[in-house]
Design a protein around this motif. Sequence first.
Motif, short mmCIF file in Angstrom:
data_model
loop_
_atom_site.label_atom_id
_atom_site.label_comp_id
_atom_site.label_asym_id
_atom_site.label_seq_id
_atom_site.Cartn_x
_atom_site.Cartn_y
_atom_site.Cartn_z
N THR A 92 -14.83 -48.88 -41.79
CA THR A 92 -13.98 -48.89 -42.75
C THR A 92 -12.78 -49.78 -42.28
OG1 THR A 92 -14.52 -46.71 -43.51
CG2 THR A 92 -12.30 -47.52 -44.21
N SER A 116 -11.40 -57.25 -43.14
CA SER A 116 -11.82 -58.12 -43.84
C SER A 116 -11.30 -58.11 -45.06
CB SER A 116 -13.24 -57.97 -44.21
OG SER A 116 -14.07 -57.79 -42.65
N TYR A 117 -10.89 -57.37 -46.08
CA TYR A 117 -10.13 -57.29 -46.94
C TYR A 117 -8.68 -57.91 -46.98
CZ TYR A 117 -13.95 -54.04 -49.00
OH TYR A 117 -15.08 -53.70 -49.52
N GLU A 154 -13.85 -53.14 -42.59
CA GLU A 154 -13.71 -53.58 -43.90
C GLU A 154 -12.27 -53.85 -44.58
OE1 GLU A 154 -15.75 -50.73 -46.30
OE2 GLU A 154 -17.80 -51.15 -45.65
#
Length: 313
Positions: free
Chosen positions: A145, A151-152, A148
């Motif tokens: 998470t 990355s977001y 992620e």
Amino acid sequence: AVVSTQSTGTPESPVVTDDFDSFVKEATYLLLEIGGYSNEYLGDVEPGKFSSVRLNKFSVKNLAKFTADLSGLLFYRAIPLVKRSGTAYHQSQINEKSHQTEMIKLQSELIHCQQELNESRKEVIALQKQLIDGAEKSLSKVESTVQEFTSYSTVLQSAVTQCTSALAPGKLRAAISAAKEDLSCNLMVHGLSEREEEDLQSVVREMLGSLSPPEAPAIEAVQRVGMRTEGKQRPVKITLRSKDTVSRILARKTSLRNTVEFDRVYLSPDMTIEEREARGKLVVELKRRREREKEKTFCIRRGAVVEVSPEDR
């Protein structure tokens, strides 16, 4: 010391008890009694030197008495002691076996408890392993998470950078100007009757032909705006090819008041949300001034409520 006994009668039995010390005392007493009888009947005879002459000293009466006394001693002393000894030994054997059985039972219970303890330890170890596995999985999910989100975040920063560049004051003014340019070719019609099945383009052409002088422009698109509501007439948006045509039609819109079919129709330019909000405030102000100064005439002109002079009416 020698326990002496009387030669007449049966020896008196001591009190019988189950205590081992008493048993030893009674056995010792029995031996001393036997020794006393021997001294009384045989006298001081050296071992191995008994003779028939010596034995003949016993009379039949004395021999019978000795036999009776010895029998009484045997039945009242020796046999009870032997019985008690046997009974005590048997009871001790029973008690020992009972103790052994109890010990075996306790050992069995101890082994069972140890087995249960081992099983409980195995279950605890299994639960700890499950907890560790669950923690590792949760940690892996958290790491995934976080990756992620990282990355977001990178994508979001890039998008923000692009949006910042796109929302630069110069570009923003250009975009607003382009939007206004697109809206400037639109004409909004309010109060036009709405029917279930209508040929909207034909109705619009008839309305434009009722202007003075009449207009017959090239219409790019025509449509109702908003959700249909019972008892209300949705506005019509007309898209023309040029803003000059829109300006020319708006300049002649008041001529529709002189018609029968379109006297309640109102034409206006297409506006953005901000422009519509500002227009709404002007309409409220116009109504308020008309109510307060009924002898005067007011209208909205160039973004303000102004009084119309008698010459302009």
